[in-house]
Design a protein around this motif. Structure first.
Motif, PDB file in Angstrom:
ATOM      1  N   CYS B  72      10.104  -1.211 -18.243  1.00 56.09           N
ATOM      2  CA  CYS B  72      10.077  -2.650 -18.550  1.00 56.09           C
ATOM      3  C   CYS B  72       9.680  -3.484 -17.329  1.00 56.09           C
ATOM      4  CB  CYS B  72      11.441  -3.116 -19.041  1.00 56.09           C
ATOM      5  SG  CYS B  72      11.943  -2.298 -20.551  1.00 56.09           S
ATOM      6  N   THR B  74       7.679  -3.565 -14.877  1.00 57.77           N
ATOM      7  CA  THR B  74       6.498  -2.805 -14.465  1.00 57.77           C
ATOM      8  C   THR B  74       5.975  -3.162 -13.092  1.00 57.77           C
ATOM      9  OG1 THR B  74       5.259  -4.444 -15.671  1.00 57.77           O
ATOM     10  CG2 THR B  74       5.643  -2.370 -16.788  1.00 57.77           C
ATOM     11  N   THR B  75       6.187  -4.381 -12.661  1.00 59.60           N
ATOM     12  CA  THR B  75       5.526  -4.785 -11.422  1.00 59.60           C
ATOM     13  C   THR B  75       6.348  -4.467 -10.189  1.00 59.60           C
ATOM     14  OG1 THR B  75       6.488  -6.986 -11.435  1.00 59.60           O
ATOM     15  CG2 THR B  75       4.429  -6.709 -12.629  1.00 59.60           C
ATOM     16  N   GLU B  77       6.861  -2.041  -8.372  1.00 62.45           N
ATOM     17  CA  GLU B  77       6.306  -1.270  -7.268  1.00 62.45           C
ATOM     18  C   GLU B  77       5.095  -1.936  -6.617  1.00 62.45           C
ATOM     19  OE1 GLU B  77       5.903   2.501  -9.384  1.00 62.45           O
ATOM     20  OE2 GLU B  77       7.242   3.346  -7.875  1.00 62.45           O
ATOM     21  N   GLN B  78       4.586  -2.979  -7.246  1.00 60.39           N
ATOM     22  CA  GLN B  78       3.379  -3.592  -6.694  1.00 60.39           C
ATOM     23  C   GLN B  78       3.605  -4.992  -6.166  1.00 60.39           C
ATOM     24  OE1 GLN B  78       1.095  -3.883 -10.287  1.00 60.39           O
ATOM     25  NE2 GLN B  78       2.308  -2.139 -10.966  1.00 60.39           N
ATOM     26  N   ALA B  79       4.643  -5.625  -6.631  1.00 59.76           N
ATOM     27  CA  ALA B  79       4.739  -7.050  -6.339  1.00 59.76           C
ATOM     28  C   ALA B  79       6.121  -7.413  -5.832  1.00 59.76           C
ATOM     29  CB  ALA B  79       4.429  -7.864  -7.595  1.00 59.76           C
ATOM     30  N   PHE B  81       7.907  -9.646  -7.136  1.00 57.56           N
ATOM     31  CA  PHE B  81       8.764  -9.852  -8.298  1.00 57.56           C
ATOM     32  C   PHE B  81       8.794  -8.634  -9.191  1.00 57.56           C
ATOM     33  CE2 PHE B  81       7.233 -14.148  -7.302  1.00 57.56           C
ATOM     34  CZ  PHE B  81       8.450 -14.714  -7.017  1.00 57.56           C
ATOM     35  N   ALA B  83       8.925  -8.168 -12.553  1.00 60.69           N
ATOM     36  CA  ALA B  83       8.765  -9.105 -13.663  1.00 60.69           C
ATOM     37  C   ALA B  83       9.673  -8.752 -14.834  1.00 60.69           C
ATOM     38  CB  ALA B  83       7.314  -9.133 -14.109  1.00 60.69           C
ATOM     39  N   ASP B 132      11.103  -8.944  -1.291  1.00 59.08           N
ATOM     40  CA  ASP B 132       9.943  -8.297  -1.890  1.00 59.08           C
ATOM     41  C   ASP B 132      10.374  -6.967  -2.500  1.00 59.08           C
ATOM     42  OD1 ASP B 132       7.464  -6.703  -2.124  1.00 59.08           O
ATOM     43  OD2 ASP B 132       6.557  -8.501  -1.232  1.00 59.08           O
ATOM     44  N   ALA B 134       8.528  -4.680  -4.011  1.00 59.72           N
ATOM     45  CA  ALA B 134       7.628  -3.571  -3.701  1.00 59.72           C
ATOM     46  C   ALA B 134       7.936  -2.980  -2.335  1.00 59.72           C
ATOM     47  CB  ALA B 134       6.177  -4.032  -3.777  1.00 59.72           C
ATOM     48  N   ALA B 135       8.185  -3.881  -1.362  1.00 58.18           N
ATOM     49  CA  ALA B 135       8.425  -3.399  -0.007  1.00 58.18           C
ATOM     50  C   ALA B 135       9.653  -2.506   0.043  1.00 58.18           C
ATOM     51  CB  ALA B 135       8.591  -4.585   0.941  1.00 58.18           C
ATOM     52  N   ASN B 138       9.161   0.924  -2.458  1.00 60.99           N
ATOM     53  CA  ASN B 138       8.246   1.915  -1.908  1.00 60.99           C
ATOM     54  C   ASN B 138       8.781   2.592  -0.654  1.00 60.99           C
ATOM     55  OD1 ASN B 138       5.636   2.052  -3.485  1.00 60.99           O
ATOM     56  ND2 ASN B 138       5.974  -0.157  -3.336  1.00 60.99           N
ATOM     57  N   LYS B 139       9.793   2.001  -0.079  1.00 56.02           N
ATOM     58  CA  LYS B 139      10.401   2.641   1.088  1.00 56.02           C
ATOM     59  C   LYS B 139      11.699   3.342   0.701  1.00 56.02           C
ATOM     60  CE  LYS B 139       7.616   1.538   4.546  1.00 56.02           C
ATOM     61  NZ  LYS B 139       6.857   2.573   5.269  1.00 56.02           N
ATOM     62  N   ARG B 181      11.300   8.545  -2.679  1.00 59.15           N
ATOM     63  CA  ARG B 181      10.733   7.522  -3.554  1.00 59.15           C
ATOM     64  C   ARG B 181      10.862   7.896  -5.014  1.00 59.15           C
ATOM     65  NH1 ARG B 181       5.099   6.621  -2.711  1.00 59.15           N
ATOM     66  NH2 ARG B 181       5.351   5.237  -4.480  1.00 59.15           N
TER      67      ARG B 181
END
Lengths: 487, 223, 1026
Positions: B72, B74-75, B77-79, B81, B83, B132, B134-135, B138-139, B181
């Motif tokens: 759900c 989805t964002t 890992e990229q953003a 937020f 979402a 953030d 994503a930051a 991803n870590k 990860r």
């Protein structure tokens, strides 16, 4: 050169130069005995005050109200109501802060340092000088508090554990100020209060209304004048005096660091700490004089604050004034000698730049006018002396103003500016006097203005061979003049 | 008041002396406790559980059905937020599952009208704090670290205090909060069970992290 | 402190399955204003994105991220309860909160400015130049950048207004449609007799096509083009009517020229193609690679171009004409010129055949002479080429006795009040399509709201003719459901007049249709939409084989006369930006005046007239039928030509919204150009001119010091000295870093970056584009004239302008020095902050933590560069033109920001905290961009999409550097020895400002190099009428 003889000295009510203390003018004049001294001092607190008091109180309350309204306006809109700008980010509030902190020096100086040096003439003036200190520090404390942009967060200046895991920056002189002024205020208050306890007991004993009886009773902490009380009182007083003495020197030194530690040309000078302390004593003594002269007149204290007191203070004023003048000269000399173009320009600009008028007001009031005090005749002219004292206060305010104006022109000419106070600035300056005088008048009305117990010790009656002996442990020197009963 | 009409401390007031002593000691302790604990974010923020317009249960979807967070959000890992899923995401299943459930009325309505469901924000950082997702994800910082056991929450509540001091706890010592990860969304993962490979990845991530001096720079979170 | 704009995921789904409006938004209690409520509720009605670009593409255009902080308490939490409104179906590939960039273009005065616009959650927030376009290469001028503020102007025209008699009523587009259909039918019967269209200049192929269609329908209609600023009438009597030069558009190639002579042409700023010219000019002036051109400028007032000149002559327009004339004679074999300026120019260029360039100005009649001179020197075709001139038909007045007048944009009544307003009022029917109400719309019957260019489809051509497509990034903000309210574009208006039913698709359809020849299929269309230009669509180069007929040599009037020169304003242009607060508060590059225009007077003239700064003077200008009297405040400008009083257009607007109305002095009764003055007299009291520099007249003590200081702050060298460094007696040694303490602890491992900046004074023209860029990027408020006068402007980045040399004479050099936080390694501000609100980070940024700041302002006092700015009030909320009492806010101080106009809030960059009052702020090197790039690099590295987790050189560009046309500002990582900034920092020209303070700034400046033998050679004395 006239020769000083015991005869012509005795004529002068202010004489205090004789080696033989008996030849010096008495510190309590008139036909005062212990009872009348008590009556003189408590009269004001316990009876109806003179009309002058009401008029003065009315005026200062009005000014205090103005200050309150302006502070509310400030809080609701922003510190932009002042004239502060780029590059002069500090304006009147900090000028006022330093001015009032300076005023707040004389009280403790008179109390503590003169006490330690056994200058017994201080007894007549120390109480209200101390009170003046407290109230000046109240005024001083107000300004840094309200001058910050987000004053509801001013408590962040205090180190305390918090959820942000943030501590204040201990490298900042402003933080040192918080500690220095805080400590000074606390110690001064304690010193004042402790010294007042015997007199509060006197007021308690003479109070007529029930409320006063209770309030003075509580404040007197059950003082009964027993030997043990006196002994402990004196020990405590001595300790506090010793504690307060270094503070007199440290507070204004620390305040001067606000400027000296920065790198603004005209601020960044090592002479600031002693210069500020001298200036503070100068301004403080001037304020004591400015208050004492009318107070002795209106509140019937002529016998307790004698021409000798006034003369002594005038001499100190002259002496400190010379120190201040010397500091000004040194500042200019070092700027020239240091060969830093920025520093040199700062001083040239101070004197001859766009705001040079302020510099000359300062020099006139602080350096030239006090020179009148070289003359004994002029010193004894109370009107003139009062005028000099007021001029010195004006001059000392301008001294701080001139320092702040160094910001007008610093390193980058594109950012040069000019500081223009707004009506709010003016109103708050005047309002701070309202605050000061309101507190001071309340003090006059409700607390002993003169240290009754202490004054009695410098009266002849307190000593062997004079009337009924009140104390057994009074030490007297050969001349019979009493000194403080220091164990 | 004594007989002379003067006020003197009565004899019994001596008894107050020890009381004053006790008060002098306890009052600061009380005040510190009151302010330090009572008004701390840990007390005020943790447990904030606003009522949501739809009774969505993370416990059922994540806990029981085992759906991955990223299905759900989805964002994440990229953003910055993570979402909130669009209504269409709900409907991709609920067109067939419980298509007529009363509880899903608002979802269907939103799907038909195009009017969004207004969820109440639970984890609400101040606007000057720039977090953030994503930051972190991803870590190898798990969802769990900030959101708690979402898989057990019927109604989402704030599990951690999300105060600056709390953020700094981790930024000053990130290692315990780092996992491989692949395990970021795994609510059941236990560091004790980490395989050698996973351990190696943790170490790699740890090495790739900046010093704690940099992790605690103001500019890391404030702009 | 709360950021006023939150970045809630205000996503919505423009659902296409449904018909009719779908109101999804509820604003709760905050949206108190009636207007905003209406706006929000009407925002995204049944919107069909497929119509635009096909399914799933940029559906988010429908979304307005006007997220709001919702006030009110919930529970015991003091801060507000916030809502998250997700999409119902999120468009594929769209990530909420991520920045998206789209190419588009802004047309101003008939020339396109190619742009790249940043949008977040569907609202455009920042405008930069299109890096793929030759006219921009990433740079945008200040007008284009500031135009985003017009989009979010809450006082824009929102609905159709119809005036009958004295009554103005709110009307609708359909009512207008009905009325106009009747009108058109009537006009068609008369073949369009009496129908006049007065359009602002446009290069739009679609508009031109529709114009043709309209012309076909109404063959006798008149279509006139109106611009306030163009090669205006020349009252000195040197104007060539329909001369050849009017038909040609010269395109200069400054990078190819070795000697450039500008005859009163401000090509670096006040030129339609200034961005490209500035870039090419800077490219030709690199003292380090041996290609350093020489710029000679003859001008009557100090301009941006003049400040870049190696040799500058101040001369009145008369003398400039004479110089032009004498040069011409000299090249045709005449003897030495009488005028020594002309002779010295001749000597400078005579040997540069094919490598020199004469640039004629707009104010005289130099165009033809310049063409001939360039021809004689063999420059034509080399350093200057020609295309046909598309705006050759600009009208200077409009005819009398009009039946129906359609005004497209513009403000003709204001531009030429005496003649034009009468004609407009005289027309039977008047229609005005306008962005906001202005003086002209006050005279019109129908006032139609015009869509902002970011709201509508369109096309336009840049100066060289390259076509760009204007694509909408947001739905018309004030539009309602059935397209009754809100703006329409010119294309939509014309389509409507042609009888078409206007729908959402109209603009798109027409643009595609027009561009069908160039973009035949979807692929090419998509590509040019993406790139922001249609490749190879520029105008064809024209080679003029035959020499034009040279008109009679005009008599040069040698007698001295006072003249009033009226120029377009550097900030407001012709007044169209009067309602733009950013531009109003933008300091003039030369005078640093804000919120005003002034009469620029030379120091010698000021003495002669016995006036000083701020004195009001009366100027009487000779005009038929009667002389015109103006009152203007004096600004004494060094370098101004004697006998010339210069002022600018665009001020004194009477209908320009709350920002622009009544600001400055109107020139509406005169027009751009040069006017003869019949009398000047001093008038009554002083006028307050607010400037951001030299706030007050500086006394002699200050002047002396400033003179000494400028030499330290601004380092200059002649090219010769620079190239022969052993002869450098400049004496500025490098400073030895002194410290009592060891190196700061940067943590272990050491950071990968050491951020730094380099500013090349040799390239900075002082054009102000960076100031606006910074303002837009960092949510910087305007403060108003009175606050600026107090010295409280908020610009984080300012441009210091210094004059050097004798200010009294015309022989004075000007230099621009951009100044912002220098990020000192040993920052004086940091040590004195009692609450540690300003601290250093490991990468060398001097970080300002707004929420920690309590506002002691000590840091500002201790900052030697004075680059810190303090929020004395909540300037976003406080009306800029009202007194301090208007800042009063009852309630929690940090809730004051909730009162920021909600429309205005939409422009805010969500990545930058909006500062509340009582907080210090300053340049951060755009820390938000640094963080964003770092996080992206790290995330992509972790995900295996990227080799290195380290940000590469050039990946981070602060807003100021991004928009700098000349590339004067370079930002990067000192740790990377190969980064541009590393190399520049080690370059011989680099120096620290105030290095002697040992603060070790991270920003270094590069010396300005003058291409002259000796510094003193720069100018000749102003001997005009000595």
């Amino acid at each position: 050169m006239t020769t000083l003889t015991p005869d012509n000295l005795q004529d002068a009510a202010s004489a205090n130069l004789a080696d033989d203390p008996r030849r010096r003018a008495p510190l309590v004049t008139g036909d005062q005995d212990f009872a009348s001294v008590t009556e003189t001092v408590t009269h004001l607190a316990l009876r109806k005050p003179p009309r002058a008091w009401y008029i003065a109180f009315g005026i200062s309350m009005a000014l205090l109200g103005l200050l309150g309204v302006l502070i509310l306006y400030l809080i609701l809109s922003g510190v932009g109501v002042w004239g502060n700008n780029q590059p002069v980010a500090w304006g009147f509030p900090i000028v006022n802060f330093v001015f009032w902190v300076g005023i707040g020096h004389a009280g403790t100086l008179i109390s503590a340092i003169l006490f330690l040096f056994r200058q017994n003439w201080r007894t007549g003036i120390n109480r209200f000088a101390e009170a003046m200190t407290i109230f000046a520090v109240v005024c001083a404390g107000l300004f840094p508090g309200i001058h910050v942009g987000r004053l509801w967060l001013a408590y962040w200046l205090v180190p305390y554990p918090n959820q942000m895991a943030m501590w204040p920056n201990f490298r900042s002189p402003l933080l040192w100020d918080v500690f220095a002024v805080g400590t000074y205020a606390t110690v001064s208050l304690l010193f004042w209060y402790v010294g007042m306890i015997p007199d509060l007991a006197t007021l308690r004993d003479r109070a007529t209304t029930k409320i006063r009886k209770i309030v003075y009773g509580l404040l007197a902490l059950g003082w009964r004048g027993s030997n043990r009380h006196w002994q402990r009182f004196e020990k405590a007083y001595l300790l506090l005096a010793a504690l307060a003495t270094p503070l007199v020197l440290s507070v204004h030194s620390v305040v001067s660091f606000d400027f000296a530690v920065s790198q603004v040309p005209g601020w960044h000078t090592t002479i600031f700490p002693p210069y500020f302390v001298a200036g503070a004593i100068f301004g403080g003594f001037a304020m004591v004089l400015a208050l004492a002269i009318p107070a002795r007149q209106w509140f019937g204290l002529k016998d307790l604050i004698t021409p000798r007191h006034v003369d002594n203070m005038a001499k100190i004023l002259l002496g400190v004034g010379l120190m201040v003048t010397y500091a000004y000269a040194t500042e200019v000399f070092i700027a020239w000698y240091g060969q830093s173009p920025n520093e040199q320009f700062a001083f040239i600009n101070r004197a001859f730049g766009q705001s040079g008028w302020a510099y000359w007001v300062m020099v006139t009031c602080n350096c030239f006018i006090p020179q009148l005090l070289w003359f004994g005749k002029l010193r004894r002219n109370l009107w003139l002396l009062w005028g000099v004292a007021v001029a010195v206060n004006v001059g000392m305010w301008f001294e701080r103003f001139v320092i702040i104006l160094s910001l007008e022109r610093d390193f980058v000419p594109s950012s040069w500016g000019q500081f223009m106070p707004t009506w709010v600035d003016m109103g708050m300056l005047v309002g701070s006097f309202g605050l000061f005088f309101t507190l001071f008048l309340l003090f006059c009305r409700y607390l002993p203005m003169v240290a009754i117990a202490e004054v009695k010790t410098v009266m002849p009656q307190a000593h062997a061979g004079h009337g009924d002996k009140q104390y057994d442990d009074v030490e007297t020197d050969e001349s019979g003049t009493a000194d403080y009963r220091i164990p | 008041m004594d007989s002379s009409g003067q006020f003197h401390f009565p004899r019994w007031s001596n008894l107050l002396l020890p009381a004053i002593g006790v008060l002098a000691v306890t009052a600061p302790i009380y005040l510190i406790t009151l302010v330090g604990y009572g008004a701390s974010p840990a007390t005020i923020n943790v447990g904030y559980r606003p009522e949501q317009p739809v009774e969505f249960s993370h416990a059922i979807h994540v806990g029981e059905l085992g759906m991955d967070c990223r299905y759900c959000h989805t964002t994440v890992e990229q953003a910055a937020f993570a979402a909130i899923p669009p209504t269409a995401t709900c409907m991709s299943c609920h067109t067939n599952i419980h298509p007529k459930s009363i509880k899903l009325l608002k979802v269907r309505e939103s799907y038909q009208t195009g009017q969004p469901i207004e969820w109440v924000k639970v984890h609400d950082l101040p606007d000057y704090a720039y977090f953030d997702h994503a930051a972190h994800v991803n870590k190898g910082v798990s969802c769990l670290e900030c959101h708690g056991r979402i898989d057990r929450m019927e109604v989402v509540h704030q599990a951690e205090e999300l105060s600056m001091g709390w953020c700094l706890d981790c930024h000053r010592d990130p290692t315990p909060s780092i996992r491989p990860r692949g395990q970021v969304t795994n609510m059941e993962w236990d560091p004790a069970m980490a395989t050698d490979e996973e351990q190696a990845e943790i170490e790699r991530i740890h090495k790739s992290l900046k010093s704690t001096r940099q992790l605690t720079d103001c500019s890391t979170c404030h702009r | 402190m709360k950021n006023a704009v939150t970045t809630d995921h205000r996503q919505s789904e423009p659902d296409t399955r449904q018909t009719g409006p779908a109101y999804w938004r509820s604003l709760e209690e905050l949206a108190e204003t009636e207007q905003f409520r209406a706006f929000v509720e009407n925002e995204f009605p049944g919107y069909e994105p497929e119509q635009f670009t096909g399914p799933n593409r940029r559906q988010f255009l429908a979304v307005m991220g006007a997220s709001m902080m919702l006030a009110g308490l919930s529970g015991c939490r003091r801060w507000p309860r916030r809502k998250l409104a997700p999409y119902t179906a999120r468009p594929e590939g769209f990530v909420p909160g991520k920045f998206e960039r789209y190419a588009t273009a802004y047309e101003m005065a008939g020339v396109a400015k190619p742009l790249l616009v940043t949008a977040v959650d569907g609202r455009p927030i920042k405008i930069e130049g299109n890096p793929d376009h030759p006219a921009s290469r990433g740079a945008a001028d200040l007008y284009a950048q500031a135009s985003i503020l017009d989009l979010y102007n809450p006082h824009r025209l929102q609905y159709v207004k119809h005036r009958t008699g004295d009554k103005v009523a709110e009307s609708t587009w359909s009512a207008f449609g009905k009325w106009s259909a009747e009108r058109m039918a009537e006009l068609e019967k008369k073949q369009g007799v009496g129908f006049v269209v007065l359009s602002e200049a446009t290069s739009s192929p679609t508009v031109l096509r529709l114009r043709e269609q309209l012309q076909n329908k109404l063959p006798k209609m008149q279509w006139l083009t109106w611009e306030a600023v163009h090669k205006g009438p020349n009252p000195i009597g040197l104007d060539f009517e329909e001369s050849m030069t009017k038909l040609l558009r010269p395109i200069y190639h400054f990078d190819k020229a070795e000697v450039i002579v500008s005859i009163d042409n401000d090509f670096l700023m006040m030129h339609p193609n200034a961005v490209q010219y500035a870039r090419e000019f800077a490219a030709g002036r690199n003292p380090d690679n041996g290609r350093m051109s020489k710029l000679i400028v003859v001008e009557s007032t100090y301009t941006v171009t003049g400040s870049m000149a190696d040799v500058r002559y101040a001369a009145s327009p008369y003398r400039i004409n004479a110089i032009s004339e004498q040069l011409h004679k000299r090249f045709n074999g005449g003897g030495p010129c009488e005028d020594e300026v002309a002779e010295s120019i001749y000597q400078s260029i005579k040997d540069h055949r094919g490598t020199s360039l004469i640039v004629p100005g707009f104010y005289g009649s130099h165009a033809l002479q310049a063409w001939k001179l360039n021809q004689l020197l063999g420059n034509n075709g080399k350093t200057v080429t020609y295309t046909r001139n598309p705006d050759s038909s600009i009208a200077s007045t409009i005819p009398d006795g009009i039946d129906t007048l359609l005004l497209i944009g513009g403000n003709a009544a204001h531009d030429d009040w005496i003649r034009t307003s009468e004609r407009i009022s005289g027309a039977r029917h008047t229609i005005h399509l306008t962005h906001a109400e202005n003086e002209t719309s006050q005279l019109c019957d129908w006032v139609l709201p015009r869509a902002h260019y970011l709201e509508a489809w369109g096309d336009c051509r840049s100066y060289d003719g390259t076509i760009s497509i204007t694509q909408p990034l947001i739905h018309p903000i004030f539009e309602d459901a059935p397209r009754e309210q809100g703006g329409r574009s010119v294309i939509e208006l014309l389509a409507g007049l042609l009888g078409e039913k206007v729908t959402r698709d109209t603009g798109h359809k027409h643009v595609r249709q027009t561009l069908k020849p160039q973009l035949p299929d979807e692929k090419t269309w998509r590509k040019s939409l993406h790139d922001g230009l249609i490749a190879d669509s520029q105008f064809k180069t024209v080679v003029v084989a035959k020499e034009g007929q040279r008109p009679e040599t005009p008599n040069v009037d040698a007698d001295f006369k006072w003249v009033l020169q009226i120029r377009p304003d550097y900030s407001l242009y012709d007044g169209r930006f009067a309602d733009n607060g950013w531009l109003q508060e933008l300091p003039d590059p030369i005078t640093k005046i804000v919120w005003d225009n002034a009469a620029l007077v030379s120091p010698a003239d000021a003495k002669k007239l016995d006036v000083e700064h701020g004195d009001l003077i009366n100027i009487e200008v000779a005009k038929v039928p009667e002389n015109i009297k103006l009152a203007l405040p004096v600004y004494v400008l060094p370098g101004q030509a004697d006998g010339v009083i210069t002022t600018t257009l665009g001020y004194g607007r009477t209908v320009a919204g709350p920002v622009g109305t009544g600001v400055g002095f109107s020139m509406a009764r005169l027009r751009e150009g040069v006017h003869e003055i019949t009398s000047i007299s001093k008038k009554g009291p002083k006028y307050k001119l607010a400037t951001t520099q030299d706030h007050h007249a500086i006394d002699i003590v200050g002047m002396r010091r400033r003179g000494a200081k400028v030499g330290e702050l601004i380092r200059e060298q002649t090219l010769h000295d620079y190239q022969h460094p052993h002869e450098d007696h400049h004496g500025h040694g490098t400073t030895v870093p002194l410290t009592m303490f060891g190196e700061p602890d940067l943590g272990d491992p050491e950071p990968d970056y050491r951020w730094a900046m380099s500013i090349d004074l040799n390239k900075c023209t002082g054009c102000n584009a960076c100031v606006i860029a910074c303002q837009a990027e960092n949510n910087i408020p305007i403060v108003g004239k009175d606050e600026v006068a107090m010295g409280r402007e908020m610009h984080w980045l300012r441009i210091d302008r210094y004059f050097a040399g004798d200010a009294e004479s015309a022989d004075v050099r000007a230099v621009h020095q951009p100044m912002m936080c220098q990020h000192c390694e040993d920052a004086p501000c940091e040590q004195v902050c009692p609450v540690a609100a300003t601290v250093h980070d490991a990468e060398g940024l001097n970080v300002m933590v707004y929420n920690r700041c309590i506002g002691t302002r000590y840091c500002s006092n201790n900052c030697p560069y004075k680059v810190r700015r303090f929020n004395y009030f909540d300037y976003h909320v406080k009306p800029h033109n009202e007194g301090h009492a208007s800042a009063i806010h009852l309630g929690p101080p940090d809730a004051q920001q909730h009162k920021i106009d909600p429309v205005r809030q939409m422009q805010f960059n969500p990545q930058v905290t909006v500062r509340m009052r009582g907080v210090m702020e300053k340049c951060t090197y755009c820390t938000q961009r640094i963080q964003d790039a770092k996080i992206t690099a790290k995330v992509e590295h972790e995900q295996g999409k990227r080799e290195s987790a380290i940000v590469r050189d050039g990946e981070i560009t602060p807003a100021c550097a991004a928009t700098c046309a000349t590339g004067a500002i370079v930002f990067g990582n000192l740790k990377d020895k190969n980064s541009r900034v590393s190399k520049l920092h080690h370059q011989q020209r680099s120096y620290d400002i105030l290095g002697e303070l040992n603060v070790q700034p991270r920003t270094k400046y590069m010396k300005r190099i003058r291409n002259v033998e000796k510094m003193e050679d720069r100018t000749l004395p102003n001997e005009d009428h000595a």
